[in-house]
Structure formats: structure tokens, C-alpha cells
Design a protein around this motif. Structure first.
Motif, short mmCIF file in Angstrom:
data_model
loop_
_atom_site.label_atom_id
_atom_site.label_comp_id
_atom_site.label_asym_id
_atom_site.label_seq_id
_atom_site.Cartn_x
_atom_site.Cartn_y
_atom_site.Cartn_z
N CYS A 114 -25.79 -89.67 31.30
CA CYS A 114 -25.76 -89.43 32.76
C CYS A 114 -26.98 -88.69 33.28
CB CYS A 114 -24.51 -88.63 33.14
SG CYS A 114 -22.96 -89.46 32.88
N HIS A 115 -28.05 -88.61 32.49
CA HIS A 115 -29.19 -87.83 32.94
C HIS A 115 -30.46 -88.27 32.21
CE1 HIS A 115 -30.79 -83.45 33.78
NE2 HIS A 115 -31.67 -84.38 34.11
N LEU A 116 -31.31 -89.02 32.88
CA LEU A 116 -32.59 -89.45 32.30
C LEU A 116 -33.57 -89.83 33.40
CD1 LEU A 116 -32.50 -93.00 32.05
CD2 LEU A 116 -30.48 -92.13 30.87
N ASP A 146 -33.59 -90.05 38.50
CA ASP A 146 -34.88 -89.44 38.84
C ASP A 146 -34.66 -88.32 39.86
OD1 ASP A 146 -37.02 -90.51 37.26
OD2 ASP A 146 -36.56 -92.46 38.14
N HIS A 147 -35.69 -87.49 40.01
CA HIS A 147 -35.57 -86.28 40.83
C HIS A 147 -35.51 -86.58 42.33
CE1 HIS A 147 -35.92 -83.27 37.70
NE2 HIS A 147 -36.89 -83.97 37.15
N SER A 148 -35.06 -85.57 43.08
CA SER A 148 -34.92 -85.67 44.54
C SER A 148 -36.16 -85.11 45.24
CB SER A 148 -33.63 -84.95 44.96
OG SER A 148 -33.71 -83.58 44.66
N ILE A 186 -29.07 -90.10 40.45
CA ILE A 186 -30.10 -89.15 40.89
C ILE A 186 -29.83 -87.83 40.18
CG2 ILE A 186 -28.70 -88.27 42.82
CD1 ILE A 186 -31.26 -88.12 44.50
N GLU A 187 -30.88 -87.09 39.90
CA GLU A 187 -30.70 -85.67 39.58
C GLU A 187 -31.10 -84.95 40.87
OE1 GLU A 187 -33.17 -83.74 36.62
OE2 GLU A 187 -31.85 -81.99 36.57
N VAL A 188 -30.10 -84.61 41.63
CA VAL A 188 -30.37 -84.05 42.96
C VAL A 188 -30.48 -82.53 42.87
CG1 VAL A 188 -27.92 -83.86 43.70
CG2 VAL A 188 -29.70 -84.23 45.41
N ALA A 211 -26.23 -83.00 39.59
CA ALA A 211 -26.84 -81.99 40.48
C ALA A 211 -27.29 -80.79 39.65
CB ALA A 211 -25.83 -81.56 41.53
N SER A 212 -28.51 -80.32 39.91
CA SER A 212 -29.06 -79.21 39.12
C SER A 212 -29.82 -78.24 40.00
CB SER A 212 -30.06 -79.74 38.08
OG SER A 212 -29.55 -80.83 37.36
N VAL A 213 -29.85 -77.00 39.54
CA VAL A 213 -30.66 -75.97 40.19
C VAL A 213 -32.05 -75.98 39.55
CG1 VAL A 213 -30.96 -73.47 40.48
CG2 VAL A 213 -28.67 -74.50 40.74
N HIS A 214 -33.09 -76.13 40.37
CA HIS A 214 -34.47 -76.08 39.85
C HIS A 214 -35.30 -75.02 40.56
CE1 HIS A 214 -33.67 -80.45 38.71
NE2 HIS A 214 -33.98 -79.88 37.57
N SER A 215 -34.76 -74.41 41.60
CA SER A 215 -35.55 -73.44 42.37
C SER A 215 -34.76 -72.14 42.50
CB SER A 215 -35.83 -74.01 43.77
OG SER A 215 -34.61 -74.26 44.42
N GLY A 241 -25.82 -80.34 36.12
CA GLY A 241 -26.89 -80.38 35.11
C GLY A 241 -27.29 -78.99 34.65
N HIS A 242 -27.71 -78.89 33.38
CA HIS A 242 -28.25 -77.65 32.76
C HIS A 242 -27.97 -76.37 33.58
CE1 HIS A 242 -31.75 -78.20 35.47
NE2 HIS A 242 -31.99 -79.36 34.92
N CYS A 243 -26.72 -75.90 33.53
CA CYS A 243 -26.24 -74.93 34.52
C CYS A 243 -26.92 -73.57 34.51
CB CYS A 243 -24.72 -74.77 34.41
SG CYS A 243 -24.16 -74.04 32.87
N GLU A 283 -35.30 -77.55 24.05
CA GLU A 283 -35.87 -76.41 24.78
C GLU A 283 -34.89 -75.83 25.79
OE1 GLU A 283 -36.83 -79.56 24.70
OE2 GLU A 283 -38.37 -80.01 26.21
N ARG A 284 -33.88 -76.60 26.16
CA ARG A 284 -32.86 -76.10 27.10
C ARG A 284 -31.61 -75.61 26.37
NH1 ARG A 284 -33.63 -76.60 32.43
NH2 ARG A 284 -35.09 -78.13 33.25
N CYS A 285 -31.02 -76.45 25.55
CA CYS A 285 -29.82 -76.08 24.80
C CYS A 285 -28.85 -75.35 25.75
CB CYS A 285 -30.23 -75.19 23.63
SG CYS A 285 -28.94 -74.94 22.42
N SER A 306 -29.06 -86.59 27.61
CA SER A 306 -30.36 -86.39 26.95
C SER A 306 -31.35 -85.66 27.86
CB SER A 306 -30.95 -87.73 26.54
OG SER A 306 -31.26 -88.50 27.69
N ASP A 307 -31.27 -85.89 29.18
CA ASP A 307 -32.32 -85.44 30.09
C ASP A 307 -33.67 -85.97 29.60
OD1 ASP A 307 -33.68 -84.19 32.14
OD2 ASP A 307 -33.16 -82.14 31.56
N ALA A 308 -33.64 -87.23 29.12
CA ALA A 308 -34.84 -87.82 28.52
C ALA A 308 -35.92 -88.06 29.57
CB ALA A 308 -34.48 -89.15 27.85
ZN LIG Z 1 -33.32 -80.75 35.71
#
Ligand SMILES: [Zn+2]
Ligand SMILES: [Zn+2]
Length: 351
Positions: A114-116, A146-148, A186-188, A211-215, A241-243, A283-285, A306-308
């Protein structure tokens, strides 16, 4: 899914040899620069006809072609001569074994991802190469995420680019004839207030939303909790995603976990049927073991992803599987073990 791809034997097609080298480098986290030469050579070779490749290999003039360098021409020449390229042989020996011990049962149960990312955002390879590798690995389905737009450093997709991508995904699925399904996703980005970085109309056209936090990862605990609870409670969101956002190793250095009330966030996930991602990137684990156990106790679903950002990284789900199995996560609670119909029905907001 197959646990490992069978090693290639001579005779081998030059393109297959180059693709396998890139795959093996990517799954063992070789630097992008090293892999790029092989990926680029695949693209170049696909545009040439076989006779020209053979003639040039025999005449030693492969390197005159733009996109073919010293090591890639060596691989092609050996393959054309009917030998197993020595670079491939040593890589199969060195990097072809299991990535991790444990989790084999979970890995075998996986059906999808669900994430690549593709090269539409910050991935390194085109959509069709990601798909082809997914098929070879025995996946039944994958969601392209893909990213938003606001993640500009990662070339996040505007609404218009996403619309174009969706047509391409339709085309990919037509060409696959039902053997494999590429789902629209989407990875929003989860914005500061917990809203999502794409219009509701566009999100409504997708099969699945991660949905993921990136900022603002260092936001205070209370507003971060509110932000994440709002996102996972949004009926459009299917996977968190990667909480924690932590980085534990790798070229980008390390980063601490974001602070939030994990119990509140996971309770909201459970209530709104949002899966907690087990992000497999070494690197995330992410989440850490303690939080996986907490989410398990609360009754959450999980998505081992995978977040490949490159085809070979699809195989990194082995790491997530090792963790999930060791922590006692049952396969049926992992949405990436479900078939595509069940996944679709679960991810559709009406259910
Ligand atoms: Zn991400
Ligand atoms: Zn991602």
C-alpha cells in the motif's frame, strides 16, 4: 509472494541481467548512483534492436552508445556471448540471500503493497518497471502512492498530474489483462491542522489513500495528536504511514520520533478502520516495537509496506514481516495479505 527470486543462469538476456543487477543492488541498499547506471542501460537497450546490440558487443563498441558505460557494456557483452555476467554472478552470491531471518511465513502470505513511489514523484523508476518487478516478486496487487503537492522536494503531484497518472494506471491495468492490479493511490501529506494535501474530489477517485506526516515533525504533543487523530478519522484515509517519522539509520542521518498520544491515535485508527503501517524501510523501522504492540492490543489493522522508491526495495517488506511476526501480529490483521477484492471493499469509504 515468492520468498526469493531464483538466481539467473546462463544464457541470460542482457536486459534481464541488467535488471537483476539493479534489483539486487536496490534491495541491499546500494547507493542510487551505482544503481542508476544499470537502470539507465536497461532503458537504452530497450530502444535498440537485438542485432545492433549483438554486433556492437562483438565489435566492442557498446560504449559509443549514450547510456552504456564500462561496467554495463561488460555485462551486456558477457550476456551476448552466452555467459553469466561475472558482475551478476558475484552479486547473486553476495546479495541474493534472504534480507533477514524470520518473518518468512508472513512474507509468503503477502499479496500486495500500500505504499510505493515511481519517478513521478521521488522514486527512481518508471511505473511499468515497478509493476514488472511486483509481478516477478509474486504480488497480486500494489497501490501506487506518489507524493502530494506540498511535498515539493519530492516532486509531489499536482491535481492535474495526478489526473494524468490515473489514466496511465488505467492503461497499465488494461495491458496486464487482470493478472495483476495496479491500484490508484497517493501518499498524501497530513497538513498541520490534520487536513489532507489533496482535494476531496481527487482523493475520491483513488482506490486507497495512505496519509503521512512529513512536515513539522517536532510539533508539540497535543497539537500533533489532534493533527493525527483528525487525519486517521478522515473517511478518505485508509493507512497511516510511518507514524513516528523517526529515522534510525542511513544516509539521511537519524531523527527522533514525533511526540503524540499514540493510544489516542491508534484508538481513532481502530474506530475508523484505518490501518497502521509497518514501514519496512530499514532506515525508518516505524513504528517502533512498543507501538506495534500497542496498536495490536487496541485492535488496529496493519499494512506491511515497502515505501519503495526503487523496484528492488519492494522486497524490503521482508523486514516488516520479520517484525510483525516476531511481535505476534496475525496475518489476517494485515491488509497487505488480503486479496484485491477484499482490500478494495475495505478501502472504499462507503463501507
Ligand atoms: Zn512518507
Ligand atoms: Zn513514501
Amino acid at each position: 509472494m515468492v520468498a526469493l527470486l531464483e538466481p539467473l543462469q546462463a544464457p541470460v538476456d542482457p536486459i534481464d541481467a541488467l535488471r537483476r543487477i539493479a534489483f539486487l543492488l536496490e534491495r541491499t541498499r546500494a547507493g542510487t548512483y551505482r544503481v542508476e547506471a544499470f537502470r539507465k542501460a536497461v532503458g537504452t537497450l530497450r530502444r535498440l534492436d537485438d542485432d545492433e546490440v549483438r554486433e556492437r558487443a562483438e565489435a566492442g563498441t557498446l560504449q559509443e552508445i549514450d547510456g552504456i558505460g564500462k561496467s554495463t557494456s561488460g555485462v551486456v557483452a558477457e550476456a551476448v556471448a552466452g555467459e553469466l555476467p561475472s558482475y551478476l554472478a558475484s552479486l547473486q552470491e553476495k546479495s541474493g540471500g534472504p534480507l533477514v531471518e524470520g518473518g518468512e511465513g508472513m512474507y509468503a502470505a503477502l499479496r500486495g503493497d500500500c505504499h510505493l513511489h515511481s519517478d513521478w514523484s521521488d522514486g527512481g523508476s518508471p511505473i511499468d518497471e515497478m509493476v514488472l518487478t511486483g509481478v516477478e516478486l509474486g504480488h497480486d496487487w500494489m497501490v501506487l502512492t506518489d507524493h502530494s503537492p506540498s511535498l515539493r522536494v519530492a516532486n509531489g503531484l499536482s491535481g492535474e498530474r495526478l489526473r494524468t497518472q490515473l489514466k496511465i494506471v488505467d492503461g497499465v491495468n488494461r495491458s496486464l489483462g487482470g493478472q495483476f492490479t495496479l491500484l490508484k493511490g497517493i501518499e498524501v501529506d497530513i497538513l498541520d491542522d490534520g487536513s489532507l494535501d489533496q482535494t476531496d474530489d481527487m482523493l475520491g477517485r483513488l482506490d486507497l489513500v495512505t496519509a503521512s506526516v512529513h512536515s513539522k515533525l517536532r510539533m508539540n504533543r497535543a497539537p500533533m495528536t489532534t493533527r493525527m487523530v483528525a487525519a486517521v478519522s478522515n473517511p478518505r484515509v485508509n493507512v497511516l504511514g510511518h507514524c513516528t517519522g523517526r529515522l534510525v539509520t542511513g544516509s539521511r542521518g537519524t531523527r527522533p520520533e514525533s511526540e503524540f498520544d499514540a493510544r489516542a491515535v491508534f484508538e481513532a485508527c481502530a474506530e475508523h478502520d484505518t490501518a497502521v503501517e509497518i514501514n519496512s524501510r530499514p532506515e525508518r523501522c516505524d513504528p517502533p516495537d512498543g507501538l506495534v504492540s500497542l496498536a495490536l492490543e487496541i485492535g488496529c489493522l496493519f499494512s506491511i509496506d515497502s515505501d519503495a522508491h526503487a523496484p528492488g526495495q519492494l522486497d524490503m517488506k521482508a523486514y516488516g514481516c520479520e517484525r510483525a511476526e516476531r511481535l505476534g501480529v496475525p496475518a489476517d490483521r494485515v491488509v497487505t495479505t488480503w486479496d484485491v477484492d477484499r482490500l478494495r471493499a475495505w478501502a472504499s469509504p462507503s463501507t
